[in-house]
Design an enzyme around this catalytic site. Structure first.
Site, mmCIF file in Angstrom:
data_model
loop_
_atom_site.group_PDB
_atom_site.id
_atom_site.type_symbol
_atom_site.label_atom_id
_atom_site.label_comp_id
_atom_site.label_asym_id
_atom_site.label_seq_id
_atom_site.Cartn_x
_atom_site.Cartn_y
_atom_site.Cartn_z
ATOM 1 N N CYS A 28 0.830 -1.212 0.000
ATOM 2 C CA CYS A 28 0.000 0.000 0.000
ATOM 3 C C CYS A 28 0.864 1.260 0.000
ATOM 4 C CB CYS A 28 -1.011 -0.037 1.151
ATOM 5 S SG CYS A 28 -2.367 1.133 0.898
ATOM 6 N N HIS B 255 -3.698 -4.963 0.095
ATOM 7 C CA HIS B 255 -3.296 -5.440 1.426
ATOM 8 C C HIS B 255 -3.421 -6.962 1.509
ATOM 9 C CE1 HIS B 255 -2.724 -1.725 3.819
ATOM 10 N NE2 HIS B 255 -3.605 -1.188 2.976
ATOM 11 N N GLU C 264 -1.995 -8.954 3.447
ATOM 12 C CA GLU C 264 -1.982 -9.442 4.842
ATOM 13 C C GLU C 264 -3.388 -9.514 5.427
ATOM 14 O OE1 GLU C 264 -1.461 -6.378 4.009
ATOM 15 O OE2 GLU C 264 -2.316 -5.071 5.557
#
Ligand SMILES: [Mn+2]
Length: 253
Positions: A113, A221, A223
């Site tokens: 990001c 993102h 994660e």
């Protein structure tokens, strides 16, 4: 064989408590979980001056996490858009210094990001300060998917992964679904960076530094997605594998 150590950069944030206000260097837990799941040893790197070389002797790889906007003066924007937020001169200086040292020492880096934006600024590119108002065609894609009610792990838009790039080697597929929580993006792509994925509206969603062992960044993102969409663990696995390879070279070289 020791697992590779992955340094993760945190976000400055201020906690207001009963007894005072406290500046924290905060780390979102999913970054730590993703590095652990990929087989790395996560450590959090608070911003500091002049220690990049030492930090990258301790770390085998680096993860630049998401966060506030890069200070527009860093890419000579000439103005600050009304939506630009969360600027930290301290964090900018720290991460840009780490990028320089990582390039000089062949240290693998994954940017997420804000991280892809730091990649581009570090190499001399510019940013779109507000995609919604400064990017033509932006209305067709919701890059801030929470504004249309999509949860963090859900797929907000697709990306077209460019053939022959490290991202293609990582994901092995086209039409990859990704989440999206950004209001800025790469503007003028730095000459030292190559685009690896595009959103349908032309926004660059991934990029890499050719000639480096592993310097890859994504605008989404992973994660926040990997527990539900296991393919999104792959960039972390790629980082950890590159970090391990980097350590083995260091041990013999
Ligand atoms: Mn997006």
């Amino acid at each position: 064989l020791m697992k590779p150590v992955i340094g993760i950069t945190p976000s400055p944030s201020v906690d207001v408590l009963a007894h005072g206000s406290f500046l924290r260097y905060a780390m979102s837990a999913p970054y730590v979980a993703a590095v652990l799941a990929a087989g790395g040893v996560p450590v959090i790197l608070p911003p500091q001056e002049g220690n990049a070389r030492t930090l990258l002797k301790v770390c085998d790889g680096l993860l630049l996490s998401g966060g506030g906007d890069v200070e527009p003066g860093r890419y000579a924007a000439g103005y600050v858009h009304a939506t630009t937020y969360g600027v930290s001169a301290e964090r900018d200086a720290f991460e840009l210094g780490l990028m320089e040292e990582a390039a000089a020492t062949d240290t693998p880096v994954l940017g997420i990001c804000r991280g892809i934006q730091v990649f581009n600024v570090a190499l001399g590119g510019t940013l779109i300060q507000d995609v919604a108002t400064e990017h033509e065609g932006a209305t067709s894609i919701h890059h801030r998917q929470h504004e249309v009610g999509l949860a963090t792990e859900e797929k907000g838009h697709t990306v077209r992964v460019v053939d022959g790039t490290p991202l293609k080697a990582v994901f092995l597929e086209d039409g990859l679904g990704v989440n999206s929580f950004h209001h800025q993006a790469i503007g003028e792509l730095a000459s030292g960076l190559v685009a690896a994925a595009y959103a349908p509206d032309g926004i660059i969603e991934a990029a890499f530094v050719p000639g480096q062992r592993f310097m890859l960044a994504v605008q989404w993102h992973p994660e926040l997605m990997f527990e539900r969409h296991p393919e999104q663990l792959r960039p972390f696995v790629a980082l950890v594998e590159a970090a391990m390879a980097r350590r083995l070279v260091g041990a013999t070289g």
